[in-house]
Design a protein around this motif. Structure first.
Motif, PDB file in Angstrom:
ATOM      1  N   LEU A 251       0.827  -1.209   0.000  1.00 20.94           N
ATOM      2  CA  LEU A 251       0.000   0.000   0.000  1.00 20.94           C
ATOM      3  C   LEU A 251       0.859   1.256   0.000  1.00 20.94           C
ATOM      4  CD1 LEU A 251      -2.786  -0.785   2.613  1.00 20.94           C
ATOM      5  CD2 LEU A 251      -2.958  -0.790   0.140  1.00 20.94           C
ATOM      6  N   GLN A 252       2.140   1.121   0.300  1.00 22.79           N
ATOM      7  CA  GLN A 252       3.048   2.255   0.452  1.00 22.79           C
ATOM      8  C   GLN A 252       2.501   3.215   1.514  1.00 22.79           C
ATOM      9  OE1 GLN A 252       4.055   3.904  -3.383  1.00 22.79           O
ATOM     10  NE2 GLN A 252       4.724   1.937  -4.171  1.00 22.79           N
ATOM     11  N   ALA A 253       2.100   2.622   2.638  1.00 24.11           N
ATOM     12  CA  ALA A 253       1.505   3.388   3.734  1.00 24.11           C
ATOM     13  C   ALA A 253       2.428   4.474   4.282  1.00 24.11           C
ATOM     14  CB  ALA A 253       1.059   2.445   4.850  1.00 24.11           C
ATOM     15  N   PRO A 254       3.728   4.230   4.485  1.00 22.87           N
ATOM     16  CA  PRO A 254       4.566   5.318   5.003  1.00 22.87           C
ATOM     17  C   PRO A 254       4.540   6.555   4.107  1.00 22.87           C
ATOM     18  CG  PRO A 254       5.733   3.230   5.200  1.00 22.87           C
ATOM     19  CD  PRO A 254       4.482   2.976   4.382  1.00 22.87           C
ATOM     20  N   GLU A 255       4.516   6.347   2.806  1.00 23.95           N
ATOM     21  CA  GLU A 255       4.466   7.475   1.876  1.00 23.95           C
ATOM     22  C   GLU A 255       3.105   8.173   1.935  1.00 23.95           C
ATOM     23  OE1 GLU A 255       7.548   4.599   0.375  1.00 23.95           O
ATOM     24  OE2 GLU A 255       5.533   4.425   1.181  1.00 23.95           O
ATOM     25  N   PHE A 256       2.036   7.396   2.083  1.00 18.02           N
ATOM     26  CA  PHE A 256       0.707   8.002   2.182  1.00 18.02           C
ATOM     27  C   PHE A 256       0.611   8.882   3.427  1.00 18.02           C
ATOM     28  CE2 PHE A 256      -3.670   8.307   3.572  1.00 18.02           C
ATOM     29  CZ  PHE A 256      -4.324   8.640   2.403  1.00 18.02           C
ATOM     30  N   PHE A 257       1.051   8.363   4.567  1.00 16.15           N
ATOM     31  CA  PHE A 257       0.978   9.140   5.798  1.00 16.15           C
ATOM     32  C   PHE A 257       1.930  10.333   5.763  1.00 16.15           C
ATOM     33  CE2 PHE A 257      -0.720   4.999   7.366  1.00 16.15           C
ATOM     34  CZ  PHE A 257      -2.003   5.450   7.613  1.00 16.15           C
ATOM     35  N   ALA A 258       3.051  10.199   5.071  1.00 16.05           N
ATOM     36  CA  ALA A 258       3.950  11.352   4.898  1.00 16.05           C
ATOM     37  C   ALA A 258       3.257  12.431   4.071  1.00 16.05           C
ATOM     38  CB  ALA A 258       5.251  10.910   4.239  1.00 16.05           C
ATOM     39  N   GLU A 259       2.462  12.020   3.096  1.00 13.30           N
ATOM     40  CA  GLU A 259       1.714  12.955   2.253  1.00 13.30           C
ATOM     41  C   GLU A 259       0.697  13.763   3.082  1.00 13.30           C
ATOM     42  OE1 GLU A 259       0.706  14.326  -1.734  1.00 13.30           O
ATOM     43  OE2 GLU A 259       2.269  12.930  -1.151  1.00 13.30           O
ATOM     44  N   LEU A 260       0.198  13.184   4.165  1.00  8.56           N
ATOM     45  CA  LEU A 260      -0.749  13.893   5.034  1.00  8.56           C
ATOM     46  C   LEU A 260      -0.085  15.033   5.816  1.00  8.56           C
ATOM     47  CD1 LEU A 260      -2.899  10.993   6.542  1.00  8.56           C
ATOM     48  CD2 LEU A 260      -3.680  12.796   5.006  1.00  8.56           C
ATOM     49  N   CYS A 261       1.235  14.974   5.964  1.00  6.97           N
ATOM     50  CA  CYS A 261       1.993  16.018   6.678  1.00  6.97           C
ATOM     51  C   CYS A 261       1.472  16.231   8.101  1.00  6.97           C
ATOM     52  CB  CYS A 261       1.976  17.341   5.913  1.00  6.97           C
ATOM     53  SG  CYS A 261       2.714  17.242   4.291  1.00  6.97           S
ATOM     54  N   LEU A 262       1.271  15.160   8.815  1.00  5.85           N
ATOM     55  CA  LEU A 262       0.825  15.270  10.205  1.00  5.85           C
ATOM     56  C   LEU A 262       1.989  15.790  11.047  1.00  5.85           C
ATOM     57  CD1 LEU A 262      -1.197  11.946  10.440  1.00  5.85           C
ATOM     58  CD2 LEU A 262      -2.041  14.250   9.984  1.00  5.85           C
ATOM     59  N   PRO A 263       1.725  16.652  12.040  1.00  3.14           N
ATOM     60  CA  PRO A 263       2.800  17.333  12.764  1.00  3.14           C
ATOM     61  C   PRO A 263       3.384  16.559  13.944  1.00  3.14           C
ATOM     62  CG  PRO A 263       0.717  18.128  13.560  1.00  3.14           C
ATOM     63  CD  PRO A 263       0.413  17.151  12.445  1.00  3.14           C
ATOM     64  N   PHE A 264       3.071  15.292  14.088  1.00  2.00           N
ATOM     65  CA  PHE A 264       3.476  14.548  15.268  1.00  2.00           C
ATOM     66  C   PHE A 264       4.887  13.978  15.087  1.00  2.00           C
ATOM     67  CE2 PHE A 264      -1.180  13.690  14.623  1.00  2.00           C
ATOM     68  CZ  PHE A 264      -1.584  14.787  15.365  1.00  2.00           C
TER      69      PHE A 264
END
Length: 162
Positions: A3-16
């Motif tokens: 799913l390439q989840a790390p890249e997807f969540f990086a795309e969200l730019c969450l500040p945590f």
């Protein structure tokens, strides 16, 4: 296929800063030192290996999941542009979703616009993790921000006074 989840969540730019992606799940400690954690998973659909949104949950280490919300890709316009460009119609398997299969060199969620999801995650986490988004960045919703308007001056009504 991944799913390439790390890249997807990086795309969200969450500040945590204290976060990790394990498999296809995002885990974070939005407030340093707090017990509550944030977990974000992809939500499945009735079709195998097809995903229709994110499930955002607040988790306590002893009590388990305390609260959760489902954020659909359709409701947050994640694939609106892609679906419009490819003339994908509502009520089809591909509309507002992605699956684990994709073109080589492209993520399975290619064409996703994540601003709406990010805004929804920000609103949800602001309730459970006050101050976690304190570092102000450029406003993503500058045109939709609600401002408090000054009210009319207080005046006495015709009611009886003492």
């Amino acid at each position: 296929m991944s799913l390439q989840a790390p890249e997807f969540f990086a795309e969200l730019c969450l500040p945590f800063h204290d976060h990790a992606v394990v498999g296809s799940t995002y885990f974070a400690a939005p407030v340093p030192g707090a017990l509550l954690r944030l977990r974000i998973d992809f939500t499945g659909t009735i079709h195998a290996d097809t995903y229709g949104g994110l499930r955002v949950a607040v988790v306590h280490p002893d009590r388990g999941e305390i609260d959760a919300v489902a954020l659909s890709f359709v409701d947050h316009g994640t694939f609106h542009r892609r679906d419009e460009a490819t003339d994908t119609r509502p009520n089809t398997k591909q509309y507002g979703t992605f699956d684990k299969y994709h073109r080589p060199g492209r993520p399975p969620w290619d064409g996703a616009v994540t601003a709406g999801l990010r805004d929804a995650i920000e609103q949800y986490t602001a309730v459970w993790f006050p101050g976690a988004w304190a570092a102000p960045g450029p406003s993503r919703t500058a045109g939709r921000t609600a401002h408090r308007a000054p009210g009319p001056p207080a005046s006495r009504s015709g009611a009886r006074t003492r």
